[in-house]
Design an enzyme around this catalytic site. Structure first.
Site, PDB file in Angstrom:
ATOM      1  N   ASP A 419       0.869  -1.153  -0.109  1.00 55.29           N
ATOM      2  CA  ASP A 419       0.056   0.194   0.198  1.00 55.29           C
ATOM      3  C   ASP A 419       1.134   1.377   0.028  1.00 55.29           C
ATOM      4  O   ASP A 419       1.977   1.254   0.641  1.00 55.29           O
ATOM      5  CB  ASP A 419      -0.994   0.035   1.091  1.00 55.29           C
ATOM      6  N   ASP A 612      -1.222  -0.511   6.238  1.00 53.61           N
ATOM      7  CA  ASP A 612      -1.336   0.015   7.687  1.00 53.61           C
ATOM      8  C   ASP A 612      -2.970   0.647   8.143  1.00 53.61           C
ATOM      9  O   ASP A 612      -3.142   0.809   9.360  1.00 53.61           O
ATOM     10  CB  ASP A 612      -0.377   1.103   7.977  1.00 53.61           C
TER      11      ASP A 612
END
Length: 721
Positions: A419, A612
């Site tokens: 990501d 996250d």
């Protein structure tokens, strides 16, 4: 009744078959959903709706083992000391027996004195093996200690009968030397004690990580009373709501929030992250971190078992107590291993005596060798020893594995999908620029955008709002605010609808300007007022300093790298090129990340997803291995298989490399354990090994798998050969 997780210390386990019996016993208790027993840590972890420990302890006792509530303060070296005390007595007595047997064999008192000296070696030094074997026998079961006890006892009793007959029986005094095997019985006990001592020492060393983490916490706390008095108290007396004073160079005693003072804290003891973190009023700090140059007053929020340090230790202990799926074959074999060996030993005795014409003493020696050479211990220790050392070393480096299955899953990973925000980049957006068109001013465009974004907690929205404040732009009131994840925000400002979102459907000239900013690595958003585009706001996120080196390390390990982002293609590609990522999946909405993972899986890839955020949780759960950054949300961490405590992207490569190497150690251990038994047992059956060598080989086999696992402790300091 809520689901609980309880941990027991188990006594008397020696091999993988013991693990199977205890797991079955615990699994049969009402309310137990799952039970996992670890031979290396001598613990059992039980989950379910359980009414206290008594039913669990009773179930373990009924199958021939001991159980007690888990004690974190238990001295891990006590087992080694116990074996060593017995070895100190057994070793010189065994040397004396060997001298009586081989140096002065013709002396008339040699056999009798060998009997006298062998008795304490067998029954005192060897008592732990007899005790465990008897306890198992009372419950109609067998363990590794059954083989040891029967091997030593058969040699001792046969020799005792021979010496008694020749010394006190009808043939006493005929001058014939008595044939005895006291040396065999004593050597068996002594060599097994050597192996058990080394194994206990190695296992204690392998489990050092969780104990070391616990030791890192502060032992005293300096608290500030309401009258301004400072006093020192034991850490156990610290309570939430107290104010703790942390002096320069001292450890933060518990988790809390800084109320006064500015400083930096060193988190390397907890996370492996060497870069200090600046803190000031409002900053969160965690227990066991080390304060830098300034005096801090911390409002304590969590103490004891609720702190971050305690949570890390719990996760580490859970991982160390887990199994890898590859262990299942060893478990199935070990469940029937000891009974099969006993039958094989009996068959060997009968075959040598009745078929091959050997004397009863010779046949007994061959049968004893079969019992002693067999080693289910190595099968039982092969996987848990490697997992215990691997997870412990990972924790020291700032990585937490949630279970043994991660190591097996990681070996197949060929693609690492990252990501962007918070993983490749810092995740702290800042306003980069404003462009106004159609007669509007930059202040107006930024003011409208900040008003529309004021109802969102997205990092980009916060960057726009903060940027407007920093530039002194007048704050406008907004009503009917709404946020569409991944698309933008909408609100009514001064009676007109303002929308901030992806720069799509813009006039060609404005689209070109947006593309120019995107290829620079900036993230552009368009601002509309009543459907008319009035300009662009751009934000930027700093690439993590270690990102390029971390991606390079992943490439060295043979991984294909990819990045997923909601940014425009130009922005994503610019950041991807900057850090060396192979493939970029851009303009992906938050709920589309899991679709990217599934597409890669459907294409035959094995994917480790690194994220996250709250919206990363589905992708983390769907990936072959989910890796969460420790600086991320609790939901992401809960959904992941691995947590990188410090938030450093460099630790992703470390985690995957260590997982691969741990699995390789597991494979090596299992291969050795299987090969050892497959080769050595037939040699003993056909008389190629005597009991002394068999006992030495059996002791060495258990020690070998633990020492092989301990090689993982060197991971990160220099290459493992």
């Amino acid at each position: 009744m809520a689901t609980k997780e309880l941990v027991l210390d188990i006594e008397g386990m020696t091999c993988a078959s013991c693990v199977q019996k205890v797991e079955r016993a615990l699994g049969g208790v009402d309310g137990v959903d799952a039970a996992a027993v670890n031979l290396a840590t001598r613990t059992a972890t039980v989950r379910g709706d359980i009414d206290g420990l008594d039913p669990l302890i009773g179930a373990v006792v009924r199958v021939g083992y001991g159980a007690a509530p888990h004690d974190d303060d238990r001295d891990p070296a006590e087992e080694e000391r116990s074996y060593r005390r017995r070895l100190i007595v057994a070793a010189p007595l065994t040397v004396l027996i060997l001298a009586l047997t081989f140096v002065v064999p013709e002396w008339s008192g040699s056999a009798l004195w060998s009997w006298i000296v062998a008795t304490p070696v067998v029954f005192w030094a060897g008592w732990p093996f007899f005790h465990n074997a008897l306890r198992a026998a009372r419950h109609a079961t067998t363990t590794m200690d059954t083989l040891i006890a029967l091997g030593a006892l058969s040699a001792y009793l046969y020799s005792s009968w021979q010496v008694w007959s020749d010394t006190f029986g009808p043939m006493a005094g005929d001058g014939q030397a008595t044939m005895h095997y006291f040396d065999t019985a004593a050597v068996i006990i002594t060599l097994i004690l050597v192996g058990k001592t080394l194994e206990a020492r190695a296992r204690a060393s392998a489990g050092d990580a969780s104990r070391a983490l616990l030791e890192r916490g502060a032992k005293q706390a300096l608290v500030l009373d309401d009258d301004g008095t400072e006093r020192s108290i034991a850490i156990d007396a610290l309570r939430p709501g107290m104010r703790a004073v942390v002096l320069p160079g001292a450890k933060v005693p518990a988790d809390g929030i800084v109320k006064e003072g500015t400083s930096w804290v060193d988190l390397s003891l907890l996370t492996g992250e060497s870069v200090p973190v600046d803190v000031g009023p409002g900053s969160e700090v965690v227990g066991a971190s080390i304060n830098g140059h300034g005096r801090l007053v911390v409002f304590v929020t969590k103490v004891g078992a609720n702190t971050k340090l305690a949570e890390i230790v719990r996760l580490l202990q859970a991982a160390q107590g887990s199994k890898a799926p590859v262990q299942r074959l060893a478990d199935r074999i070990s469940a029937v291993f000891v009974p099969v060996v006993l039958v094989l030993a009996a068959t060997t005795f009968v075959g040598w005596w009745a078929v091959a014409g050997a004397t009863p003493g010779q046949a007994l020696l061959h049968a004893t060798a079969v019992m002693l050479i067999a080693c289910p211990c190595a099968l039982g220790l092969a996987t848990p020893a490697a997992i215990m050392v691997g997870t412990g070393r990972a924790a020291e480096l700032g990585v937490l594995f949630k279970g043994g299955e991660v190591f097996e899953a990681a070996r197949s990973v060929d693609t690492v999908l990252l990501d962007k925000t918070g993983t490749v980049t810092e995740g702290s957006m800042r306003l980069a620029g404003v462009l106004a068109v159609n007669g509007a001013t930059e202040e107006q465009v930024l003011g409208w955008a900040a008003a529309a974004e004021s109802g969102s907690e997205h990092p980009i929205a916060r960057a726009v709002v903060q940027g407007a404040r920093d530039r002194g732009v007048e704050e406008l009131s907004a009503t009917d605010s709404s946020v569409e994840p991944g698309a933008g925000a909408r609100a009514v400002v001064d009676g007109e609808v303002v929308q901030v979102g992806r720069p799509s459907g813009l006039p060609a000239a404005l689209t070109e300007l947006a593309d120019e900013r995107a290829v620079m690595g900036l993230t552009p958003f368009a601002v509309w007022r009543d459907g008319v585009p009035y300009g662009l706001v751009t934000v930027e996120d700093t690439v993590k300093p270690e990102a390029a080196a971390a991606v390079g390390r992943l490439h060295e390990l043979g991984f294909h790298t990819a990045m997923v982002t909601g940014d425009r293609q130009g922005t994503g590609v610019a950041i991807g090129d900057r850090v060396g990522i192979d493939t970029v999946h851009a303009e992906v909405l938050p709920d589309g990340k899991v679709d990217v993972v599934r597409e890669l899986l459907d294409a035959g890839r094995s994917v480790a997803f690194v994220g996250d955020g709250l919206n990363d949780a589905p992708a983390l759960a769907a990936a072959t291995v989910g890796i969460a950054m420790g600086t991320g949300t609790d939901v992401a961490i809960a959904a992941a298989d691995v947590t990188v405590l410090g938030g450093s992207l460099a630790l992703v490569a470390t985690a995957l490399d260590l997982a691969r190497r741990t699995y390789r150690i597991i494979q090596e251990n299992l291969f050795w354990a299987f090969a050892y038994n497959v080769v050595m047992i037939p040699l003993a059956v056909f008389g190629a090994l005597d009991p002394t060598w068999a006992a030495a080989a059996m002791a060495a086999s258990s020690v070998t798998v633990v020492l092989n696992a301990l090689r993982l402790r060197r991971f990160g300091s220099h290459e493992i050969p």
